[in-house]
Design an enzyme around this catalytic site. Structure first.
Site, PDB file in Angstrom:
ATOM      1  N   GLY A   1       0.833  -1.219   0.000  1.00 39.40           N
ATOM      2  CA  GLY A   1       0.000   0.000   0.000  1.00 39.40           C
ATOM      3  C   GLY A   1       0.854   1.249   0.000  1.00 39.40           C
ATOM      4  N   HIS A   2       2.017   1.209  -0.678  1.00 39.90           N
ATOM      5  CA  HIS A   2       3.001   2.298  -0.552  1.00 39.90           C
ATOM      6  C   HIS A   2       2.555   3.619  -1.167  1.00 39.90           C
ATOM      7  CE1 HIS A   2       3.763   1.051  -4.633  1.00 39.90           C
ATOM      8  NE2 HIS A   2       4.622   2.028  -4.812  1.00 39.90           N
ATOM      9  N   ARG A   3       1.471   3.609  -1.955  1.00 43.55           N
ATOM     10  CA  ARG A   3       1.015   4.879  -2.528  1.00 43.55           C
ATOM     11  C   ARG A   3      -0.145   5.483  -1.750  1.00 43.55           C
ATOM     12  NH1 ARG A   3       2.640   5.189  -8.654  1.00 43.55           N
ATOM     13  NH2 ARG A   3       0.524   4.596  -9.181  1.00 43.55           N
TER      14      ARG A   3
ATOM     15  N   VAL B   1      -1.209   5.971   4.400  1.00 42.87           N
ATOM     16  CA  VAL B   1      -0.272   5.440   5.392  1.00 42.87           C
ATOM     17  C   VAL B   1       1.025   4.978   4.725  1.00 42.87           C
ATOM     18  CG1 VAL B   1       0.095   3.613   7.095  1.00 42.87           C
ATOM     19  CG2 VAL B   1      -2.130   4.751   6.945  1.00 42.87           C
TER      20      VAL B   1
ATOM     21  N   SER C   1      -6.967  -0.773  12.842  1.00 44.21           N
ATOM     22  CA  SER C   1      -7.660   0.499  13.028  1.00 44.21           C
ATOM     23  C   SER C   1      -8.404   0.450  14.354  1.00 44.21           C
ATOM     24  CB  SER C   1      -8.621   0.683  11.862  1.00 44.21           C
ATOM     25  OG  SER C   1      -9.863   1.165  12.300  1.00 44.21           O
ATOM     26  N   SER C   2      -8.694   1.626  14.893  1.00 39.21           N
ATOM     27  CA  SER C   2      -9.334   1.666  16.212  1.00 39.21           C
ATOM     28  C   SER C   2     -10.781   1.153  16.172  1.00 39.21           C
ATOM     29  CB  SER C   2      -9.298   3.088  16.770  1.00 39.21           C
ATOM     30  OG  SER C   2      -9.951   3.972  15.891  1.00 39.21           O
ATOM     31  N   CYS C   3     -11.339   0.945  14.975  1.00 41.27           N
ATOM     32  CA  CYS C   3     -12.725   0.457  14.897  1.00 41.27           C
ATOM     33  C   CYS C   3     -12.843  -1.019  15.278  1.00 41.27           C
ATOM     34  CB  CYS C   3     -13.325   0.709  13.527  1.00 41.27           C
ATOM     35  SG  CYS C   3     -12.590  -0.298  12.246  1.00 41.27           S
TER      36      CYS C   3
ATOM     37  N   TYR D   1     -15.274  -4.169   8.070  1.00 43.60           N
ATOM     38  CA  TYR D   1     -13.853  -3.810   8.084  1.00 43.60           C
ATOM     39  C   TYR D   1     -13.209  -4.282   9.386  1.00 43.60           C
ATOM     40  CZ  TYR D   1      -9.752  -0.753   7.860  1.00 43.60           C
ATOM     41  OH  TYR D   1      -8.475  -0.248   7.842  1.00 43.60           O
TER      42      TYR D   1
ATOM     43  N   LYS E   1     -10.057  -6.917  10.139  1.00 42.39           N
ATOM     44  CA  LYS E   1      -8.854  -6.484  10.860  1.00 42.39           C
ATOM     45  C   LYS E   1      -8.627  -7.320  12.114  1.00 42.39           C
ATOM     46  CE  LYS E   1      -7.150  -3.265   8.244  1.00 42.39           C
ATOM     47  NZ  LYS E   1      -5.786  -3.433   7.683  1.00 42.39           N
TER      48      LYS E   1
ATOM     49  N   HIS F   1     -13.139   9.582   4.766  1.00 46.15           N
ATOM     50  CA  HIS F   1     -13.400   9.796   6.184  1.00 46.15           C
ATOM     51  C   HIS F   1     -13.727  11.279   6.410  1.00 46.15           C
ATOM     52  CE1 HIS F   1     -11.521   5.811   6.890  1.00 46.15           C
ATOM     53  NE2 HIS F   1     -12.434   5.787   7.825  1.00 46.15           N
TER      54      HIS F   1
ATOM     55  N   ARG G   1     -15.335  19.804   1.440  1.00 41.66           N
ATOM     56  CA  ARG G   1     -16.635  20.506   1.465  1.00 41.66           C
ATOM     57  C   ARG G   1     -16.458  21.999   1.738  1.00 41.66           C
ATOM     58  NH1 ARG G   1     -20.661  16.705   1.339  1.00 41.66           N
ATOM     59  NH2 ARG G   1     -20.300  14.719   2.405  1.00 41.66           N
TER      60      ARG G   1
ATOM     61  N   TRP H   1     -22.629  15.504   7.881  1.00 43.59           N
ATOM     62  CA  TRP H   1     -23.425  14.363   8.330  1.00 43.59           C
ATOM     63  C   TRP H   1     -23.523  14.211   9.845  1.00 43.59           C
ATOM     64  CZ3 TRP H   1     -20.564  10.231   4.846  1.00 43.59           C
ATOM     65  CH2 TRP H   1     -20.771  10.569   3.498  1.00 43.59           C
TER      66      TRP H   1
ATOM     67  N   ARG I   1     -13.943  12.152  18.084  1.00 45.34           N
ATOM     68  CA  ARG I   1     -12.885  11.403  17.406  1.00 45.34           C
ATOM     69  C   ARG I   1     -11.541  12.023  17.733  1.00 45.34           C
ATOM     70  NH1 ARG I   1     -16.631   8.635  16.744  1.00 45.34           N
ATOM     71  NH2 ARG I   1     -17.503   7.725  14.836  1.00 45.34           N
TER      72      ARG I   1
END
Ligand code: GDP
Length: 312
Positions: free
Chosen positions: A15-17, A20, A112-114, A141, A145, A184, A192, A207, A214
């Protein structure tokens, strides 16, 4: 421990692009890593098991950092659960199996924290994993994880691998996803408010109720944490990486509007989901290893907005 000589180390960043992965590449370059490798999704589809096994086996990295995932904000995650569960399971399982076949010494899996229960005690300690039901809007997700964390642990148990996992909080920075359908909250706000400022709109609709809290960590802080963990952390238990404080989404909206220079009204569409009421990570374990984040929200927002202006 502290035993990695980065100059002699070949690192594969999956995922280098991405948000993260690209921060990891910057951090690895700054410590003079011997070789950094990565394949774009066009060159290697990590969901393709044979291709992934072949590529990693041929490259034979010393270290693998898995920052490859199908990611998305609250709407994407709850609208496409099949994709989020399946793609993430395939990607992480293929990379780990390939790394095992290639005898990779150190592996860092990022979650991830989720992954933590919806009603976990705040701030959330690592030990609250699997102690209660998940937040429904990102369950697919999170399930993938959690399986990834356990797969790392399984490699430690069955094959004595010194592999680890870490759980970052909400991240932001350059190369974030600014697509309003899938992004996110933080990049969505940048976009926006910027577009509203440009068009001279008098209000912006966002929303939920604005009440959920967070925390936000700049990816360059996460990348420093990752290198430190690879060098100093060797435990089956996952470890949290967070900023240490959170704020209500409403306050984030006001801060982003201010940084961007939008002075109109902010309206809340309460037909859209709020998600987790709060997910502040307890970071005492990583702090005890000597790591602290350094990029404050306002500075991080300003530099991310500048990146957006130049690149999006
Ligand atoms: P989460 O942290 O997994 O819930 O994911 P998000 O970053 O997508 O959403 C965080 C919170 O921001 C939720 O309460 C959303 O309802 C809220 N939010 C407000 N406006 C937006 C928006 O334009 N996009 C997104 N993704 N979230 C928004």
């Amino acid at each position: 421990m502290a035993d990695i000589d980065w100059s002699q180390t070949k690192v594969y960043v999956a995922g280098h692009r991405g948000l993260v992965g690209s921060a990891l590449v910057r951090a690895l370059e700054s410590v003079g890593a011997g070789e950094i490798i990565g394949w774009t999704s066009g060159d290697l589809d990590l969901r393709d098991r044979e291709a992934t096994l072949d590529a990693i086996n041929e490259a034979k990295p010393d270290v693998v950092i898995d920052a490859a995932a199908r990611v998305g904000g609250i709407m994407a995650n709850s609208t496409y659960p099949v994709d989020f569960l399946k793609d993430n399971m395939l990607i992480q399982t293929n990379i780990m199996d390939a790394a095992h076949a290639a005898d990779v010494e150190r592996f860092l899996f990022l979650g991830s924290s989720c992954i933590y229960p919806r009603h976990a005690t705040q701030p959330i300690r690592e030990s609250s994993l699997m102690t209660g039901p998940l937040e429904p809007t990102n369950q697919a997700y999170a399930m993938a994880k959690i399986a990834g964390i356990y797969y790392i642990e399984a490699f430690r148990t069955q094959y004595n691998r010194r592999w680890i996992s870490a759980m970052p909080t909400n991240l932001y920075g350059p190369r974030d996803n600014f697509n309003l359908e899938t992004s996110h909250v933080l990049p969505a706000f940048i976009r926006r408010f910027h577009e509203a400022k440009e068009s001279g709109a008098s209000s912006v609709t966002v929303w939920g109720t604005g009440a959920p809290r967070r925390e936000f960590l700049h990816v360059d802080d996460l990348a420093q944490a990752c290198l430190m963990l690879l060098d100093n952390y060797d435990s089956h238990e996952t470890i949290n990486v967070g900023w240490g404080n959170d704020l209500p989404i409403k306050e984030l909206a006001e801060t982003v509007a201010d940084v961007v220079g939008f002075h109109g009204d902010i309206e809340w569409d309460t037909t859209k989901p709020d998600g987790m009421p709060r997910k502040l990570l307890d970071t005492s374990r990583i702090n005890a290893l000597g790591w602290e984040p350094s990029i404050g929200l306002r500075d991080g927002l300003t530099s991310t907005y500048n990146w957006y202006l130049e690149n999006v």
